[in-house]
Design a protein around this motif. Structure first.
Motif, mmCIF file in Angstrom:
data_model
loop_
_atom_site.group_PDB
_atom_site.id
_atom_site.type_symbol
_atom_site.label_atom_id
_atom_site.label_comp_id
_atom_site.label_asym_id
_atom_site.label_seq_id
_atom_site.Cartn_x
_atom_site.Cartn_y
_atom_site.Cartn_z
ATOM 1 N N ILE A 213 -3.160 12.104 -1.912
ATOM 2 C CA ILE A 213 -3.636 11.743 -3.246
ATOM 3 C C ILE A 213 -5.142 11.908 -3.294
ATOM 4 N N THR A 214 -5.667 12.008 -4.495
ATOM 5 C CA THR A 214 -7.104 12.159 -4.671
ATOM 6 C C THR A 214 -7.789 10.815 -4.437
ATOM 7 N N PHE A 215 -9.104 10.864 -4.261
ATOM 8 C CA PHE A 215 -9.851 9.627 -4.053
ATOM 9 C C PHE A 215 -9.712 8.696 -5.264
ATOM 10 N N PRO A 216 -9.855 9.198 -6.506
ATOM 11 C CA PRO A 216 -9.642 8.293 -7.653
ATOM 12 C C PRO A 216 -8.230 7.695 -7.670
ATOM 13 N N SER A 217 -7.233 8.473 -7.270
ATOM 14 C CA SER A 217 -5.870 7.943 -7.196
ATOM 15 C C SER A 217 -5.755 6.878 -6.113
ATOM 16 N N ALA A 218 -6.499 7.064 -5.028
ATOM 17 C CA ALA A 218 -6.494 6.069 -3.957
ATOM 18 C C ALA A 218 -7.075 4.753 -4.453
ATOM 19 N N ILE A 219 -8.154 4.848 -5.235
ATOM 20 C CA ILE A 219 -8.744 3.626 -5.812
ATOM 21 C C ILE A 219 -7.750 2.961 -6.747
ATOM 22 N N GLN A 220 -7.100 3.768 -7.578
ATOM 23 C CA GLN A 220 -6.087 3.229 -8.489
ATOM 24 C C GLN A 220 -4.949 2.578 -7.708
ATOM 25 N N ALA A 221 -4.507 3.228 -6.644
ATOM 26 C CA ALA A 221 -3.435 2.677 -5.816
ATOM 27 C C ALA A 221 -3.853 1.334 -5.238
ATOM 28 N N PHE A 222 -5.083 1.262 -4.753
ATOM 29 C CA PHE A 222 -5.574 0.008 -4.185
ATOM 30 C C PHE A 222 -5.598 -1.083 -5.250
ATOM 31 N N CYS A 223 -6.075 -0.733 -6.446
ATOM 32 C CA CYS A 223 -6.173 -1.726 -7.521
ATOM 33 C C CYS A 223 -4.802 -2.238 -7.941
ATOM 34 N N THR A 224 -3.787 -1.377 -7.901
ATOM 35 C CA THR A 224 -2.449 -1.813 -8.327
ATOM 36 C C THR A 224 -1.797 -2.762 -7.334
ATOM 37 N N PHE B 85 0.819 -1.207 0.000
ATOM 38 C CA PHE B 85 0.000 0.000 0.000
ATOM 39 C C PHE B 85 0.854 1.259 0.000
ATOM 40 N N LEU B 86 1.917 1.250 0.763
ATOM 41 C CA LEU B 86 2.800 2.408 0.812
ATOM 42 C C LEU B 86 3.424 2.678 -0.558
ATOM 43 N N GLN B 87 3.894 1.616 -1.213
ATOM 44 C CA GLN B 87 4.476 1.781 -2.543
ATOM 45 C C GLN B 87 3.433 2.262 -3.539
ATOM 46 N N ALA B 88 2.229 1.692 -3.485
ATOM 47 C CA ALA B 88 1.162 2.100 -4.403
ATOM 48 C C ALA B 88 0.783 3.560 -4.167
ATOM 49 N N PHE B 89 0.719 3.980 -2.911
ATOM 50 C CA PHE B 89 0.424 5.375 -2.582
ATOM 51 C C PHE B 89 1.515 6.279 -3.140
ATOM 52 N N ASP B 90 2.761 5.923 -2.882
ATOM 53 C CA ASP B 90 3.878 6.735 -3.372
ATOM 54 C C ASP B 90 3.867 6.837 -4.892
ATOM 55 N N ASP B 91 3.508 5.751 -5.567
ATOM 56 C CA ASP B 91 3.453 5.762 -7.025
ATOM 57 C C ASP B 91 2.376 6.708 -7.543
ATOM 58 N N GLU B 92 1.292 6.874 -6.797
ATOM 59 C CA GLU B 92 0.206 7.779 -7.191
ATOM 60 C C GLU B 92 0.452 9.221 -6.753
ATOM 61 N N ASP B 93 1.301 9.420 -5.776
ATOM 62 C CA ASP B 93 1.600 10.757 -5.246
ATOM 63 C C ASP B 93 2.739 11.377 -6.055
ATOM 64 N N LEU B 94 2.438 11.690 -7.317
ATOM 65 C CA LEU B 94 3.466 12.168 -8.241
ATOM 66 C C LEU B 94 4.065 13.500 -7.811
ATOM 67 N N ALA B 95 3.269 14.360 -7.188
ATOM 68 C CA ALA B 95 3.751 15.673 -6.757
ATOM 69 C C ALA B 95 4.451 15.613 -5.405
ATOM 70 N N ARG B 96 4.484 14.432 -4.798
ATOM 71 C CA ARG B 96 5.111 14.227 -3.487
ATOM 72 C C ARG B 96 4.533 15.162 -2.421
ATOM 73 N N LEU B 97 3.201 15.261 -2.428
ATOM 74 C CA LEU B 97 2.489 16.096 -1.460
ATOM 75 C C LEU B 97 2.080 15.301 -0.220
ATOM 76 N N GLN B 98 2.313 13.999 -0.240
ATOM 77 C CA GLN B 98 1.870 13.085 0.806
ATOM 78 C C GLN B 98 0.349 13.112 0.934
#
Length: 141
Positions: free
Chosen positions: A119-130, A104-117
């Motif tokens: 992510i958006t809800f759609p990005s969270a869903i994408q992170a979960f799916c990956t 989960f941490l890696q998937a979150f980091d992969d979606e947090d492209l701006a490194r803001l710590q």
């Protein structure tokens, strides 16, 4: 003199032992884990075979590949008995939780492209799916 808000070495040691026996889990988690262990320990030997462990793990909701399960079992079965007792089973579950957390941490980091710590809800869903984990039981709005 030890104050009320202090621990002496003896109490600290007891706390550490309790934490290690519990694998850092809450009572409710341990109850579920121990129940899964008991359900698979049909003969009441106090040990699950390498074939019974994956079934107990799946009953807790984990989906683990054969290779990953064998790797974890090799790390936990230090006496090379081919099975695990209740304490070792708890350790297996903790190790799987740690693997999930890393995924989960890696998937979150992969979606947090701006490194803001964040992510958006759609990005969270994408992170979960990956992560490759099933989302059937995930109740998403």
């Amino acid at each position: 003199q030890i104050q009320e808000d202090q621990l002496d070495l003896s109490n600290l040691w007891r706390l550490l032992l309790m934490y290690r026996q519990r694998e850092g889990m809450r009572n409710s988690e341990l109850e579920s884990i121990d129940a899964a262990f008991r359900e698979e320990d049909l003969e009441g030997t106090g040990e699950l075979t390498a074939l019974e462990v994956p079934t107990a793990i799946r009953s807790l909701g984990y989906q683990v590949s054969f290779e990953a399960m064998q790797s974890v079992l090799r790390q936990v079965d230090v006496n090379d008995s081919g099975g695990v007792d209740k304490m070792q089973f708890r350790k297996v579950v903790r190790m799987l939780q740690e693997c999930d957390a890393q995924l989960f941490l890696q998937a979150f980091d992969d979606e947090d492209l701006a490194r803001l710590q964040a992510i958006t809800f759609p990005s969270a869903i994408q992170a979960f799916c990956t992560t490759g984990l099933q989302s059937q039981s995930l109740d998403l709005p």
